[in-house]
Scaffold this active site. Structure first.
Site, PDB file in Angstrom:
ATOM      1  NE  ARG A   1      -9.984  30.628 -22.655  1.00 42.53           N
ATOM      2  CZ  ARG A   1      -8.650  30.631 -22.801  1.00 42.53           C
ATOM      3  NH1 ARG A   1      -7.893  29.873 -22.030  1.00 42.53           N
ATOM      4  NH2 ARG A   1      -8.074  31.412 -23.683  1.00 42.53           N
TER       5      ARG A   1
ATOM      6  CD  GLU B   1      -9.325  32.609 -15.898  1.00 39.40           C
ATOM      7  OE1 GLU B   1      -8.485  33.423 -16.350  1.00 39.40           O
ATOM      8  OE2 GLU B   1      -9.341  31.425 -16.214  1.00 39.40           O
TER       9      GLU B   1
ATOM     10  CG  HIS C   1      -5.432  31.784 -17.351  1.00 38.52           C
ATOM     11  ND1 HIS C   1      -6.666  32.057 -17.885  1.00 38.52           N
ATOM     12  CD2 HIS C   1      -4.721  31.200 -18.355  1.00 38.52           C
ATOM     13  CE1 HIS C   1      -6.690  31.660 -19.154  1.00 38.52           C
ATOM     14  NE2 HIS C   1      -5.519  31.138 -19.454  1.00 38.52           N
TER      15      HIS C   1
HETATM   16  C1  GLV Z   1      -4.379  30.992 -22.799  1.00 32.17           C
HETATM   17  O1  GLV Z   1      -5.154  30.609 -21.983  1.00 32.17           O
HETATM   18  C2  GLV Z   1      -4.667  31.044 -24.187  1.00 32.17           C
HETATM   19  O2  GLV Z   1      -5.772  30.708 -24.610  1.00 32.17           O
HETATM   20  O3  GLV Z   1      -3.783  31.453 -24.931  1.00 32.17           O
END
Ligand code: GLV
Length: 317
Positions: free
Chosen positions: A236, A265, A283
């Site tokens: 993250r 983001e 991502h």
């Molecule tokens: C993706 O980033 C998730 O947390 O599933």
């Protein structure tokens, strides 16, 4: 029949599955709902299936109708949801662990390879067809025999460790607690960040974003790394202080960064865009068809289990 709101468009098979079990409000245009719109749409619903694009902070949670009993997040991470606020309102929050570990670990390895082997610069040059081979052209960092530090040795961290080991990397890790020998697979445990960072030629951030991990990579902790280390993040964006990392990349304290996740983001810090040694992805961690279907199915099953039994194995609050 329980009624649920699914905030983002899912793969059709998953929407069909949800419609067999619940009365469902779908988002066919895959609109990004404002908080106000989302709250309006939850009227009359018993549960919500959210994605990481919905910020369910305390204010939003407190405005949800009393009928909402579960927020099932379509992600393993749940930093977008205020867990305590949900708990106070008696709302269970669930996530989708395990099913995305393989896909996310693959992206974790791509980040390591891309950052160490200067993939962004290579792709740019190949597209422009303007490179001139020479013995020292786009020299990168070799993975074989270098030390990989893993911050957060959960399922994704362990999978990255396994692949990286097969590439000849030496694995070190820091975790809340030391793992059993069968999970460690020969990796070397460090009980502090400082100790881990100081032996990390490459770091892979795999820990969840929590109050404790926000900005763990910062001006001070970056100095613990060997000069010329590589930092990658598949977890993250909140874990990295962007200004500190961008500064360290600019002064070459940090050789390269491989990033799939960002604060705020999709509006990543524009400083990264100017840095050639930043290998950046939008991502993509769990973005394979099999994984997205498995995640959506699990998010649906979590709601079903919760309404059938009053509990769910994937509750996180
Ligand atoms: C993706 O980033 C998730 O947390 O599933």
């Amino acid at each position: 029949m329980k009624k649920i709101l699914i905030t983002r468009k899912l793969i059709k098979d998953s929407e069909d599955k949800a419609q067999k079990i619940f009365e469902v409000k779908l988002n066919s245009n895959d609109e990004l709902y404002s908080q106000a719109k989302l709250i309006e749409l939850t009227q009359g619903c018993d549960g919500i299936l959210t994605s990481l694009t919905e910020k369910m902070d305390a204010d939003a949670i407190n405005k949800l109708p009393k009928s909402i009993k579960i927020i099932s997040n379509f992600a393993v991470g749940f930093g977008n949801i205020d867990l305590e606020a949900a708990k106070k309102r008696g709302i269970a929050v669930t996530n989708t662990p395990e099913v995305l570990s393989d896909a996310t670990a693959e992206i974790g390895i791509l980040l390591i390879l891309g950052a160490c082997r200067r993939a962004s610069e290579g792709i740019d040059a190949a597209r422009l067809s303007n490179w001139k081979w020479s013995a020292d052209y786009l020299i990168g960092k070799q993975l074989t025999r270098s030390r990989l530090g893993i911050l957060g040795m959960g399922r994704i961290g362990q999978k990255i460790a396994k692949i990286a080991k097969s590439l000849g990397m030496i694995i070190h890790y820091h975790n809340r607690s030391k793992l059993s020998a069968d999970k460690e697979q020969g990796a070397i445990y460090h009980d502090s960040l400082k100790s881990l960072f100081s032996v990390s030629d490459v770091l892979s951030i795999c820990c969840p974003a929590t109050k404790e991990t926000v900005n763990l990579i910062n001006k001070q902790t970056i100095e613990y790394f060997p000069t010329g280390a590589v930092i990658t993040n598949v977890a993250r964006g909140d874990i990295v202080d962007d200004e500190a990392l961008i500064d360290a990349l600019n002064r070459r304290k940090i050789y390269a960064a491989g990033l799939d996740v960002y604060k705020n983001e999709p509006n990543l810090n524009p400083g990264y865009l100017k840095i050639k040694s930043a290998f950046i992805l939008p991502h993509l961690g769990s973005a394979t068809k099999d994984t997205r279907i498995a995640m959506a199915n699990l998010a649906i099953d979590n709601i079903d289990e919760f309404f059938n039994t009053g509990n769910c194995k994937n509750i996180v609050n």
